[in-house]
Every structure is written in structure tokens, then in C-alpha cells.
Design a protein around this motif. Structure first.
Motif, PDB file in Angstrom:
ATOM      1  N   LYS A   2     -42.170  70.971  27.167  1.00 56.47           N
ATOM      2  CA  LYS A   2     -41.216  69.893  27.445  1.00 56.47           C
ATOM      3  C   LYS A   2     -41.431  68.742  26.465  1.00 56.47           C
ATOM      4  O   LYS A   2     -42.557  68.288  26.257  1.00 56.47           O
ATOM      5  CB  LYS A   2     -41.384  69.383  28.878  1.00 56.47           C
ATOM      6  CG  LYS A   2     -40.373  68.304  29.268  1.00 56.47           C
ATOM      7  CD  LYS A   2     -40.640  67.801  30.678  1.00 56.47           C
ATOM      8  CE  LYS A   2     -40.396  68.880  31.706  1.00 56.47           C
ATOM      9  NZ  LYS A   2     -40.575  68.365  33.080  1.00 56.47           N
ATOM     10  N   ILE A   3     -40.336  68.271  25.873  1.00 53.09           N
ATOM     11  CA  ILE A   3     -40.401  67.207  24.870  1.00 53.09           C
ATOM     12  C   ILE A   3     -39.576  66.020  25.336  1.00 53.09           C
ATOM     13  O   ILE A   3     -38.425  66.180  25.765  1.00 53.09           O
ATOM     14  CB  ILE A   3     -39.880  67.696  23.510  1.00 53.09           C
ATOM     15  CG1 ILE A   3     -40.759  68.834  22.987  1.00 53.09           C
ATOM     16  CG2 ILE A   3     -39.845  66.559  22.492  1.00 53.09           C
ATOM     17  CD1 ILE A   3     -40.288  69.420  21.679  1.00 53.09           C
ATOM     18  N   LEU A   4     -40.160  64.841  25.257  1.00 51.77           N
ATOM     19  CA  LEU A   4     -39.443  63.598  25.513  1.00 51.77           C
ATOM     20  C   LEU A   4     -39.018  62.998  24.187  1.00 51.77           C
ATOM     21  O   LEU A   4     -39.859  62.721  23.327  1.00 51.77           O
ATOM     22  CB  LEU A   4     -40.328  62.603  26.274  1.00 51.77           C
ATOM     23  CG  LEU A   4     -39.841  61.148  26.336  1.00 51.77           C
ATOM     24  CD1 LEU A   4     -38.460  61.035  26.963  1.00 51.77           C
ATOM     25  CD2 LEU A   4     -40.858  60.266  27.056  1.00 51.77           C
ATOM     26  N   ILE A   5     -37.697  62.799  24.004  1.00 47.95           N
ATOM     27  CA  ILE A   5     -37.179  62.110  22.823  1.00 47.95           C
ATOM     28  C   ILE A   5     -36.843  60.687  23.234  1.00 47.95           C
ATOM     29  O   ILE A   5     -35.970  60.462  24.075  1.00 47.95           O
ATOM     30  CB  ILE A   5     -35.907  62.796  22.281  1.00 47.95           C
ATOM     31  CG1 ILE A   5     -36.174  64.262  21.958  1.00 47.95           C
ATOM     32  CG2 ILE A   5     -35.397  62.065  21.044  1.00 47.95           C
ATOM     33  CD1 ILE A   5     -34.922  65.037  21.572  1.00 47.95           C
ATOM     34  N   ALA A   6     -37.534  59.717  22.666  1.00 50.18           N
ATOM     35  CA  ALA A   6     -37.291  58.303  22.957  1.00 50.18           C
ATOM     36  C   ALA A   6     -36.683  57.657  21.724  1.00 50.18           C
ATOM     37  O   ALA A   6     -37.382  57.369  20.754  1.00 50.18           O
ATOM     38  CB  ALA A   6     -38.592  57.602  23.356  1.00 50.18           C
ATOM     39  N   LEU A  50     -41.023  59.683  19.334  1.00 51.31           N
ATOM     40  CA  LEU A  50     -40.804  58.261  19.625  1.00 51.31           C
ATOM     41  C   LEU A  50     -40.329  57.487  18.400  1.00 51.31           C
ATOM     42  O   LEU A  50     -40.978  57.501  17.350  1.00 51.31           O
ATOM     43  CB  LEU A  50     -42.115  57.666  20.143  1.00 51.31           C
ATOM     44  CG  LEU A  50     -42.161  56.174  20.448  1.00 51.31           C
ATOM     45  CD1 LEU A  50     -41.307  55.846  21.669  1.00 51.31           C
ATOM     46  CD2 LEU A  50     -43.599  55.736  20.677  1.00 51.31           C
ATOM     47  N   ASP A  51     -39.202  56.780  18.546  1.00 50.07           N
ATOM     48  CA  ASP A  51     -38.748  55.851  17.513  1.00 50.07           C
ATOM     49  C   ASP A  51     -39.497  54.532  17.674  1.00 50.07           C
ATOM     50  O   ASP A  51     -39.895  54.168  18.788  1.00 50.07           O
ATOM     51  CB  ASP A  51     -37.235  55.630  17.649  1.00 50.07           C
ATOM     52  CG  ASP A  51     -36.676  54.797  16.511  1.00 50.07           C
ATOM     53  OD1 ASP A  51     -37.238  54.842  15.407  1.00 50.07           O
ATOM     54  OD2 ASP A  51     -35.669  54.099  16.740  1.00 50.07           O
ATOM     55  N   ASP A  58     -40.810  47.837  21.845  1.00 50.97           N
ATOM     56  CA  ASP A  58     -40.833  48.596  20.600  1.00 50.97           C
ATOM     57  C   ASP A  58     -41.806  49.771  20.714  1.00 50.97           C
ATOM     58  O   ASP A  58     -42.559  49.904  21.682  1.00 50.97           O
ATOM     59  CB  ASP A  58     -41.154  47.708  19.401  1.00 50.97           C
ATOM     60  CG  ASP A  58     -42.588  47.201  19.378  1.00 50.97           C
ATOM     61  OD1 ASP A  58     -43.426  47.706  20.153  1.00 50.97           O
ATOM     62  OD2 ASP A  58     -42.881  46.300  18.572  1.00 50.97           O
ATOM     63  N   GLY A  59     -41.754  50.638  19.703  1.00 51.98           N
ATOM     64  CA  GLY A  59     -42.519  51.870  19.767  1.00 51.98           C
ATOM     65  C   GLY A  59     -44.014  51.682  19.885  1.00 51.98           C
ATOM     66  O   GLY A  59     -44.686  52.411  20.627  1.00 51.98           O
ATOM     67  N   VAL A  75     -45.538  61.831  18.556  1.00 48.24           N
ATOM     68  CA  VAL A  75     -45.099  61.890  17.164  1.00 48.24           C
ATOM     69  C   VAL A  75     -44.060  60.796  16.953  1.00 48.24           C
ATOM     70  O   VAL A  75     -43.013  60.793  17.599  1.00 48.24           O
ATOM     71  CB  VAL A  75     -44.482  63.260  16.814  1.00 48.24           C
ATOM     72  CG1 VAL A  75     -44.018  63.272  15.359  1.00 48.24           C
ATOM     73  CG2 VAL A  75     -45.471  64.381  17.080  1.00 48.24           C
ATOM     74  N   VAL A  76     -44.358  59.850  16.084  1.00 48.13           N
ATOM     75  CA  VAL A  76     -43.395  58.806  15.749  1.00 48.13           C
ATOM     76  C   VAL A  76     -42.367  59.383  14.791  1.00 48.13           C
ATOM     77  O   VAL A  76     -42.720  60.018  13.794  1.00 48.13           O
ATOM     78  CB  VAL A  76     -44.101  57.585  15.116  1.00 48.13           C
ATOM     79  CG1 VAL A  76     -43.072  56.584  14.594  1.00 48.13           C
ATOM     80  CG2 VAL A  76     -45.022  56.920  16.131  1.00 48.13           C
TER      81      VAL A  76
END
Length: 224
Positions: A2-6, A50-51, A58-59, A75-76
């Protein structure tokens, strides 16, 4: 996995969701920093993409918040290309940094590296690359079956990289781990020890393929 894209770019999130789902990943998303922390707590992702430039938090603040309670790989994925932004994110606790625009193949390779790292940390005390085997339990190194002698400092550097295979490890993180102080200045010691490790472990020390330097940031151990 499972991946979270922020990320606050809905088009990018949509494209990444489609691509990652096609490769078998389960995807959840967050549109700002505060939501990223909430979703991470609820969904318990295996990786966070993460952006840095998000609203509300902020990140870097998100990384610091997550590191307060989880060691999930982060991972940024950011358009900020300055070395200062990268070092700030990595020192806050990010595991890797990918610059926008990026090739999806590169991102997928980073995800596979993180998956191997997590599996290795969970189940296997032996890390292998090329003809080298690093046994973290017995603190021994062999190359093509023959023992390799490392100095205590060389071992500490290799051990830290081996416990984080595929991840970018900053110079400051290594200095702190090896000498126990955030105030230690890099006076060439790290370059010296990485050079010595390459002579002992790389097929061609002048063209390393496993013990890599990320210019201006740190080092990465590439398996395979």
C-alpha cells in the motif's frame, strides 16, 4: 503493498494512482500535509510518496511528524532541486528523494529497492551485492567466499549502508552514526572510508556499481 501519495497536484496524483495500480500497488492519497498525517495513521501504508510544497503543513514538517511514531519508508517526490532541500528532507527522516519530472521506471525501481530493504530488515541478517555477503548478525564480510578484513570504522560505515540498502544516506547521518555527534565536520573521512571499502568490495573501485556517491548529499548501497 500500500502506497500513500501526498501531493496537492490532482492530475499528478491521478496519473500516479493509475500507473501504480497497474503494477499491483494499492494506492491512497492526501492533498495536503495535515491530511497526509491523518491518512498515514488510518491507512498504515507501506511507503509514503511525499511532495515538499503542500498546503497546511510542508513536506519536512510531515516527515518529522511521521518519524515521531513510524519508520515507514518515505520517498520525497518534489520539484525542488536544490541540495539544501534534499538534505533537509533526508535529515528529517526521508529515505529517498526523487526530483520532478521523473521517469516512472525510476520511481518503480526505488519502490522495489525499498521493498527489498524492508524484507531484508525483517527476515534476513545477510545482505548480498555482487560477490559480497555482509552478515549483520556475525559482523563478517566475505567476497567470493573468502573473508574480507575491515577496520572497525569501515565496518560501521558498511553496516549502516547495509541496513539501509537502496536508500540515500546523508553524510551527516553517517558522521553522527560513526562518531556519535552531530557536530562532527566532514573533513574527508567519509570519502577516505568509502574509497577503502570500494577497494575491498567493488569489482572496479574506479567505477563503483554498489557503493555509490550522491554528489553533495551522501552515499547509497545498491544491491544486485
Amino acid at each position: 503493498m500500500k502506497i500513500l501519495i501526498a501531493d496537492d497536484d490532482p492530475q499528478l496524483v491521478r496519473a500516479m494512482r493509475i500507473t501504480l495500480a497497474a503494477h499491483g500497488y494499492d494506492v491512497v492519497s492526501a492533498a495536503d500535509g495535515a491530511e497526509a498525517i491523518t491518512v498515514a495513521a488510518q491507512a498504515k501504508p507501506d511507503v509514503v510518496l511525499l511532495d515538499l510544497g503542500m498546503p497546511r503543513l510542508d513536506g519536512v514538517a510531515v516527515i518529522e511528524a511521521l518519524r515521531g511514531w513510524t519508520d515507514v519508508p518515505i520517498v520525497v517526490v518534489s520539484g525542488r532541486t536544490g541540495s539544501g532541500d534534499k538534505v533537509d528532507a533526508l535529515d528529517a527522516g526521508a529515505d529517498d528523494y526523487v526530483t520532478k519530472p521523473f521517469q516512472i521506471d525510476e520511481l518503480l525501481a526505488r519502490l522495489r529497492a525499498l521493498a527489498r530493504r524492508s524484507l531484508s530488515a525483517a527476515s534476513d541478517p545477510v545482505v548480498a551485492f555482487g560477490d559480497v555477503r555482509v552478515d549483520l548478525a556475525t559482523k563478517t564480510v566475505t567476497r567470493a567466499g573468502a573473508p574480507v578484513h575491515l577496520t572497525p570504522t569501515e565496518w560501521r560505515m558498511l553496516e549502516f549502508l547495509a541496513r539501509n540498502p537502496g536508500a540515500l544516506v546523508t553524510r551527516q547521518t553517517l558522521l553522527k552514526d560513526m562518531w556519535g555527534s552531530e557536530q562532527v565536520a566532514d573533513t574527508g573521512y567519509l570519502r577516505l572510508y568509502i574509497s577503502q571499502l570500494r577497494k575491498k568490495l567493488e569489482p572496479d573501485p574506479s567505477t563503483p556499481v554498489h557503493l555509490l556517491t550522491e554528489q553533495g548529499m551522501g552515499y547509497r548501497l545498491v544491491l544486485g
